[in-house]
Design an enzyme around this catalytic site. Structure first.
Site, short mmCIF file in Angstrom:
data_model
loop_
_atom_site.label_atom_id
_atom_site.label_comp_id
_atom_site.label_asym_id
_atom_site.label_seq_id
_atom_site.Cartn_x
_atom_site.Cartn_y
_atom_site.Cartn_z
N TYR A 147 0.83 -1.21 0.00
CA TYR A 147 0.00 0.00 0.00
C TYR A 147 0.86 1.26 0.00
CZ TYR A 147 0.46 -0.83 5.08
OH TYR A 147 0.93 -1.10 6.35
N LYS A 162 5.17 4.03 5.06
CA LYS A 162 5.87 2.94 4.38
C LYS A 162 6.55 3.45 3.10
CE LYS A 162 4.72 -0.76 6.95
NZ LYS A 162 5.69 -1.50 7.77
P1 NAP Z 1 2.28 -7.18 14.71
O1 NAP Z 1 2.17 -8.59 15.16
O2 NAP Z 1 1.25 -6.21 15.21
O3 NAP Z 1 3.74 -6.69 15.08
C1 NAP Z 1 4.07 -5.37 15.28
C2 NAP Z 1 5.29 -5.39 16.17
O4 NAP Z 1 5.80 -4.07 16.30
C3 NAP Z 1 4.98 -5.90 17.57
O5 NAP Z 1 5.96 -6.86 17.96
C4 NAP Z 1 5.08 -4.67 18.44
O6 NAP Z 1 5.57 -5.04 19.73
C5 NAP Z 1 6.10 -3.84 17.67
N1 NAP Z 1 5.95 -2.42 17.94
C6 NAP Z 1 4.83 -1.67 17.79
N2 NAP Z 1 5.07 -0.40 18.16
C7 NAP Z 1 6.38 -0.35 18.53
C8 NAP Z 1 7.23 0.69 19.02
N3 NAP Z 1 6.78 1.95 19.19
N4 NAP Z 1 8.52 0.39 19.30
C9 NAP Z 1 8.99 -0.87 19.14
N5 NAP Z 1 8.24 -1.90 18.69
C10 NAP Z 1 6.94 -1.63 18.39
O7 NAP Z 1 2.26 -7.03 13.12
P2 NAP Z 1 2.74 -8.01 11.96
O8 NAP Z 1 1.53 -8.36 11.18
O9 NAP Z 1 3.62 -9.07 12.48
O10 NAP Z 1 3.58 -7.00 11.03
C11 NAP Z 1 4.98 -6.97 11.02
C12 NAP Z 1 5.45 -6.07 9.89
O11 NAP Z 1 4.96 -6.52 8.63
C13 NAP Z 1 4.99 -4.62 10.01
O12 NAP Z 1 5.99 -3.75 9.55
C14 NAP Z 1 3.79 -4.57 9.08
O13 NAP Z 1 3.51 -3.26 8.61
C15 NAP Z 1 4.28 -5.47 7.97
N6 NAP Z 1 3.22 -6.02 7.15
C16 NAP Z 1 2.40 -6.99 7.67
C17 NAP Z 1 1.41 -7.51 6.86
C18 NAP Z 1 0.51 -8.60 7.37
O14 NAP Z 1 -0.41 -8.99 6.65
N7 NAP Z 1 0.72 -9.13 8.57
C19 NAP Z 1 1.23 -7.05 5.55
C20 NAP Z 1 2.07 -6.06 5.06
C21 NAP Z 1 3.06 -5.55 5.88
P3 NAP Z 1 5.16 -4.25 21.09
O15 NAP Z 1 3.67 -4.20 21.14
O16 NAP Z 1 5.78 -5.11 22.16
O17 NAP Z 1 5.79 -2.89 21.02
#
Ligand code: NAP
Length: 270
Positions: A147, A162
Site C-alpha cells: 500500500y 511505508k
Molecule cells: P504485529 O504482530 O502487530 O507486530 C508489530 C510489532 O511491532 C509488535 O511486535 C510490536 O511489539 C512492535 N511495535 C509496535 N510499536 C512499537 C514501538 N513503538 N517500538 C517498538 N516496537 C513496536 O504485526 P505483523 O503483522 O507481524 O507486522 C509486522 C510487519 O509486517 C509490520 O511492519 C507490518 O507493517 C508489515 N506487514 C504486515 C502484513 C501482514 O499482513 N501481517 C502485511 C504487510 C506488511 P510491542 O507491542 O511489544 O511494542
C-alpha cells in the site's frame, strides 16, 4: 565488556521480534545460525519470542524499546554492542498499523504510525550504522507493504510512512554501499498474525474477501515472509541492494482483477 560466546556467530537485531512476522523472521534467522537481539515495547512480547528462539538454540537479548524515541534506540544498540560486540543484520519490522478515515484521523494517530514506521526505521538504521560498518558485509531489511505505492482507502497514514521507508531504503542503499552495507525491503501481502486478526481481518467473510484479491488465492504464511528476509541477508543476495521484494501472492499486480474474473463466465462463447 563483551560476553564470551562459545563460537563467533553472526548477530541479527529484529524490531518487533517478539510477535507475528518479526518473530517468524527472528526464528528463521536463528535457524540460519544467527544469535538475536529483539526489541519492542512490551517485555511480555519479548519474553514469549525469546523463549521460542532459545528453543532453536539461539542466544537472545531482549531489549524493551520504543523505536520512536532516539535515546531508547541508541541504548538498544549500545546493549547489542555490549552483549555481542557485533551486528550483521538489522530488520526494521516494528509497526503499528490500523485502518482509519483520514478526515477523522487524529494528529496523535498520524504521529504514532509515522513515528514507529518511518522515524523508528531511521533511528534504528542510523544508530546501528557504526556497528554494521565494522562488519565486512552487513545488511538491513525494512519490512514495508505494497500500500506504500498502491492507493487504498484508510491507509493514508500507513502508506505515507511505508513509502517513506521505501525511499529511505533506496537512499541509504546508495549512501552506505561504500561501507559494505546493503539495504533492501520486503513488502508482504496479507499474512495472518495475532495483530492483524485483532485489528484488520476480524471475520471469516473479511478474510475470504481479502484472499480473493490475491492471484494465488490465499493468505501468506509468516515463514514465507521470513524466507525472503533470509535470502536478502544471505551471500546469495550479495549483489542486491536498494530493492523492494513483494511477497504477496501477486496481490499488488493483480489488484481487483481476481474478484472481477470470478464474476465472468470463463467458458468461451460459441
Ligand atoms: P504485529 O504482530 O502487530 O507486530 C508489530 C510489532 O511491532 C509488535 O511486535 C510490536 O511489539 C512492535 N511495535 C509496535 N510499536 C512499537 C514501538 N513503538 N517500538 C517498538 N516496537 C513496536 O504485526 P505483523 O503483522 O507481524 O507486522 C509486522 C510487519 O509486517 C509490520 O511492519 C507490518 O507493517 C508489515 N506487514 C504486515 C502484513 C501482514 O499482513 N501481517 C502485511 C504487510 C506488511 P510491542 O507491542 O511489544 O511494542
Amino acid at each position: 565488556m563483551v560476553r564470551a560466546r562459545p563460537q563467533e556467530r553472526p548477530v541479527a537485531l529484529v524490531t518487533g521480534g517478539g510477535t507475528g512476522l518479526g518473530k517468524a523472521i527472528a526464528l528463521g534467522l536463528a535457524d540460519d545460525g544467527y544469535d538475536l537481539a529483539i526489541a519492542s515495547r512490551s517485555a511480555e512480547h519479548l519474553a514469549t519470542g525469546a523463549r521460542d528462539l532459545r528453543s532453536r538454540g539461539a542466544q537472545v537479548l531482549e531489549v524493551p524499546t520504543d523505536v520512536r524515541l532516539p535515546e531508547q534506540v541508541e541504548r538498544l544498540v549500545a546493549s547489542v554492542r555490549e552483549e555481542y560486540g557485533r551486528l550483521d543484520v538489522l530488520v526494521n519490522n516494528a509497526a503499528g498499523n490500523f485502518v482509519a478515515h483520514s478526515e477523522t484521523l487524529s494528529p496523535n494517530g498520524w504521529r504514532a504510525v509515522v513515528g514507529i514506521v518511518l522515524d523508528g526505521t531511521f533511528y534504528c538504521s542510523r544508530y546501528a550504522f557504526p556497528l554494521l560498518r565494522e562488519r565486512p558485509s552487513s545488511s538491513i531489511v525494512n519490512i514495508v507493504a505494497s500500500y506504500a505505492w498502491m492507493a487504498g482507502p484508510g491507509t493514508a497514514h500507513s502508506a505515507a510512512a511505508k513509502a517513506g521507508v521505501v525511499a529511505l531504503t533506496r537512499a541509504l542503499a546508495v549512501e552506505w554501499a561504500p561501507y559494505g552495507i546493503r539495504l533492501n525491503a520486503v513488502a508482504p501481502g496479507p499474512v495472518r498474525t495475532d495483530g492483524t486478526d485483532a485489528r484488520l481481518w476480524t471475520s471469516a467473510s473479511i478474510r475470504e474477501a481479502v484472499a480473493r484479491t490475491v492471484p494465488l488465492g490465499r493468505f501468506g504464511a509468516p515463514e514465507e515472509v521470513a524466507s525472503a528476509v533470509r535470502f536478502l541477508v544471505s551471500p546469495a543476495a550479495a549483489y542486491i541492494t536498494g530493492e523492494v521484494l513483494a511477497v504477496d501472492g501477486g496481490q499488488w499486480l493483480g489488484r481487483g482483477v481476481m474478484p472481477l474474473l470470478d464474476d465472468l463466465d470463463r467458458e468461451p462463447s460459441a
